[in-house]
Enzyme design. Structure first.
Site, PDB file in Angstrom:
ATOM      1  N   TYR A 142       0.825  -1.212   0.000  1.00  0.00           N
ATOM      2  CA  TYR A 142       0.000   0.000   0.000  1.00  0.00           C
ATOM      3  C   TYR A 142       0.862   1.267   0.000  1.00  0.00           C
ATOM      4  O   TYR A 142       0.380   2.356  -0.290  1.00  0.00           O
ATOM      5  CB  TYR A 142      -0.943   0.033   1.208  1.00  0.00           C
ATOM      6  CG  TYR A 142      -2.005  -1.056   1.206  1.00  0.00           C
ATOM      7  CD1 TYR A 142      -2.167  -1.891   0.123  1.00  0.00           C
ATOM      8  CD2 TYR A 142      -2.839  -1.239   2.301  1.00  0.00           C
ATOM      9  CE1 TYR A 142      -3.120  -2.900   0.125  1.00  0.00           C
ATOM     10  CE2 TYR A 142      -3.798  -2.244   2.308  1.00  0.00           C
ATOM     11  CZ  TYR A 142      -3.925  -3.075   1.216  1.00  0.00           C
ATOM     12  OH  TYR A 142      -4.872  -4.070   1.218  1.00  0.00           O
ATOM     13  N   LYS A 191       3.536 -15.325   2.591  1.00  0.00           N
ATOM     14  CA  LYS A 191       3.456 -16.091   1.343  1.00  0.00           C
ATOM     15  C   LYS A 191       4.890 -16.407   0.932  1.00  0.00           C
ATOM     16  O   LYS A 191       5.357 -16.059  -0.161  1.00  0.00           O
ATOM     17  CB  LYS A 191       2.705 -15.245   0.292  1.00  0.00           C
ATOM     18  CG  LYS A 191       2.367 -15.956  -0.992  1.00  0.00           C
ATOM     19  CD  LYS A 191       1.277 -16.990  -0.856  1.00  0.00           C
ATOM     20  CE  LYS A 191       1.040 -17.686  -2.188  1.00  0.00           C
ATOM     21  NZ  LYS A 191       0.253 -18.913  -2.060  1.00  0.00           N
ATOM     22  N   ASP A 223      -2.888 -18.199   1.970  1.00  0.00           N
ATOM     23  CA  ASP A 223      -4.033 -18.875   1.348  1.00  0.00           C
ATOM     24  C   ASP A 223      -4.606 -19.934   2.293  1.00  0.00           C
ATOM     25  O   ASP A 223      -5.823 -20.072   2.441  1.00  0.00           O
ATOM     26  CB  ASP A 223      -3.660 -19.485  -0.024  1.00  0.00           C
ATOM     27  CG  ASP A 223      -2.256 -20.060  -0.070  1.00  0.00           C
ATOM     28  OD1 ASP A 223      -1.522 -19.944   0.936  1.00  0.00           O
ATOM     29  OD2 ASP A 223      -1.881 -20.635  -1.102  1.00  0.00           O
ATOM     30  N   ASP A 247      -5.230  -6.651   6.115  1.00  0.00           N
ATOM     31  CA  ASP A 247      -6.432  -5.940   5.688  1.00  0.00           C
ATOM     32  C   ASP A 247      -7.518  -6.959   5.314  1.00  0.00           C
ATOM     33  O   ASP A 247      -8.666  -6.895   5.779  1.00  0.00           O
ATOM     34  CB  ASP A 247      -6.053  -5.069   4.472  1.00  0.00           C
ATOM     35  CG  ASP A 247      -7.164  -4.142   4.039  1.00  0.00           C
ATOM     36  OD1 ASP A 247      -8.190  -4.067   4.742  1.00  0.00           O
ATOM     37  OD2 ASP A 247      -7.018  -3.504   2.977  1.00  0.00           O
ATOM     38  N   ASP A 251     -10.843  -8.506   7.858  1.00  0.00           N
ATOM     39  CA  ASP A 251     -12.246  -8.376   7.436  1.00  0.00           C
ATOM     40  C   ASP A 251     -12.931  -9.737   7.438  1.00  0.00           C
ATOM     41  O   ASP A 251     -14.091  -9.863   7.843  1.00  0.00           O
ATOM     42  CB  ASP A 251     -12.339  -7.759   6.028  1.00  0.00           C
ATOM     43  CG  ASP A 251     -12.527  -6.254   6.099  1.00  0.00           C
ATOM     44  OD1 ASP A 251     -12.236  -5.684   7.172  1.00  0.00           O
ATOM     45  OD2 ASP A 251     -12.959  -5.658   5.099  1.00  0.00           O
TER      46      ASP A 251
END
Ligand code: NAD
Length: 355
Positions: A142, A191, A223, A247, A251
């Site tokens: 980001y 990852k 994942d 992020d 959620d």
């Protein structure tokens, strides 16, 4: 003790829910002998209307001069057509940056009284779950280098995931310290089978783990983590992860609690001062109707007592009061499912009665 708290009520239901949290803090102050002084500053849409910008300098300097900050929510349809750089939500990034907040703590807890709100099968959540997500907030993709260029297939866009050792070390330390105060179990999510930045992440987390032998630390690929959160959420205690993975996963974790109006959050930097806010938005559809659930904001104020002021008993007192109110069957409309519900003020009264 005396504490100066900056209030950023914002838009929509922001003023209603922050007012509820202030009432709760005042009662806690009386019970435990603390003085909480509150100063309100404008942020978001209301700041655009009054000052022509979403984050006035006075708001920034007021927050920096405070001991901690409590935020409601910003935004609403009135400001939706403004260009990106002067939209209310821009103020959120601005205030986080100005306060140097690099950690986002987001608990996702399933309240036993609200088990039926969970979208997962009852056998999956019969023992409940209580997860703390520690998300890195100011690094990664980001904030990395980005742009447009001509590539092999013509026009292309790119964003870069980049993490320094320093950024990983400091968020890992927060995560281990957090795990130490809970069930001593940390899962670091990355990852590393594909990304170089994740391989550095994993290496540095392992190095810091050596300083915390009491915390059981394991790695999980992102994942797999997305699957495990819905397969067996009870296996998680503390999660530490990068900005983008955090992020998305936070959620997902909030959704399996089934109640957006219940979830608090804390953003922290190097010092004690933090920014505390509910995870939900300004809910313009119910603003001014007395329908807002103030519990996420009340619990955010509770997190402030714990993380910024070190007031554990006072924090626990708020959490227990909320538990008791839910166990007694009191609900705001969002979690009442058509049964009798209380208004924002009425449920705040019930929580105060239980303090
Ligand atoms: P939202 O979280 O505001 O609302 C989603 C749904 O949940 C709505 O139906 C709302 O009524 C309900 N809801 C949310 N909080 C509730 C509460 N405390 N009690 C009862 N019901 C509640 O998300 P949205 O509708 O996508 O966004 C509305 C505005 O909020 C937008 O302008 C958005 O940009 C902004 N927003 C702000 C923040 C923030 O300030 N941190 C975060 C998310 C969205």
């Amino acid at each position: 003790m005396k504490y100066n708290i900056a209030l950023l009520k914002g838009d929509g239901i922001g003023p209603e829910i922050v007012d509820s949290a202030v009432r709760v803090l005042e009662v806690i102050g009386k019970k435990f002998g603390h003085e909480f002084n509150f100063t309100a500053y404008d942020i978001g849409g209301i700041a655009i209307d009054k000052h022509g910008k979403p984050l006035p300098e006075e708001t920034v300097s007021g927050c920096l001069a405070s001991d901690s900050v409590l935020l409601g929510a910003v935004g609403g349809p009135k400001w939706d057509t403004l260009p990106g750089n002067i939209r209310p939500e821009k103020a959120l990034l601005g205030i986080r940056e100005a306060m140097g907040l690099f950690t986002n703590l987001r608990p996702a807890k399933l309240y036993s009284a609200l088990k039926d709100d969970c979208p997962l099968r009852s056998d999956i959540v019969e023992n409940g779950f209580d997860i703390m997500i520690v998300r890195e907030l100011t690094g990664g993709i980001y904030f990395g280098e980005r742009g447009m260029r001509e590539g092999k297939y013509g026009e292309e866009a790119y964003d870069t995931e980049c993490y320094s050792r320093m950024e990983i070390e400091r968020i890992a330390r927060v995560a281990f310290e957090t795990a130490k105060k809970r069930r001593c179990k940390l899962i670091s999510i990355d990852k590393a089978n594909v990304l170089e930045s994740s391989r550095l992440w994993r290496k540095v987390v392992h190095e810091i783990a050596e300083q915390y032998p009491e915390v059981e630390c394991t790695d999980m690929l992102v994942d797999n983590a997305a699957m495990q959160l819905v397969r067996n959420p009870a296996q998680f205690d503390v999660i530490v992860t990068s900005n983008m993975f955090g992020d998305i996963l936070s959620d997902e974790a909030s959704q399996i609690t089934g109640s957006i109006g219940m979830l608090p959050s804390a953003s922290l930097g190097e010092g004690k001062r933090g920014l505390y806010e509910p995870i939900h938005g300004s809910a313009p559809d119910i603003a001014g109707k007395g329908l807002a659930n103030p519990i996420a904001t009340i619990l955010s104020a509770g997190m402030m007592l714990l993380y910024s002021f070190g007031l554990t008993a006072e924090h626990d007192c708020i959490v227990n009061a909320v538990d008791k109110v839910l166990e007694a069957g009191y609900r705001t409309a969002d979690i009442a499912h058509g049964e009798n519900s209380l208004s924002t003020t009425e449920i705040t009264d019930k929580i105060i009665e239980n303090i």
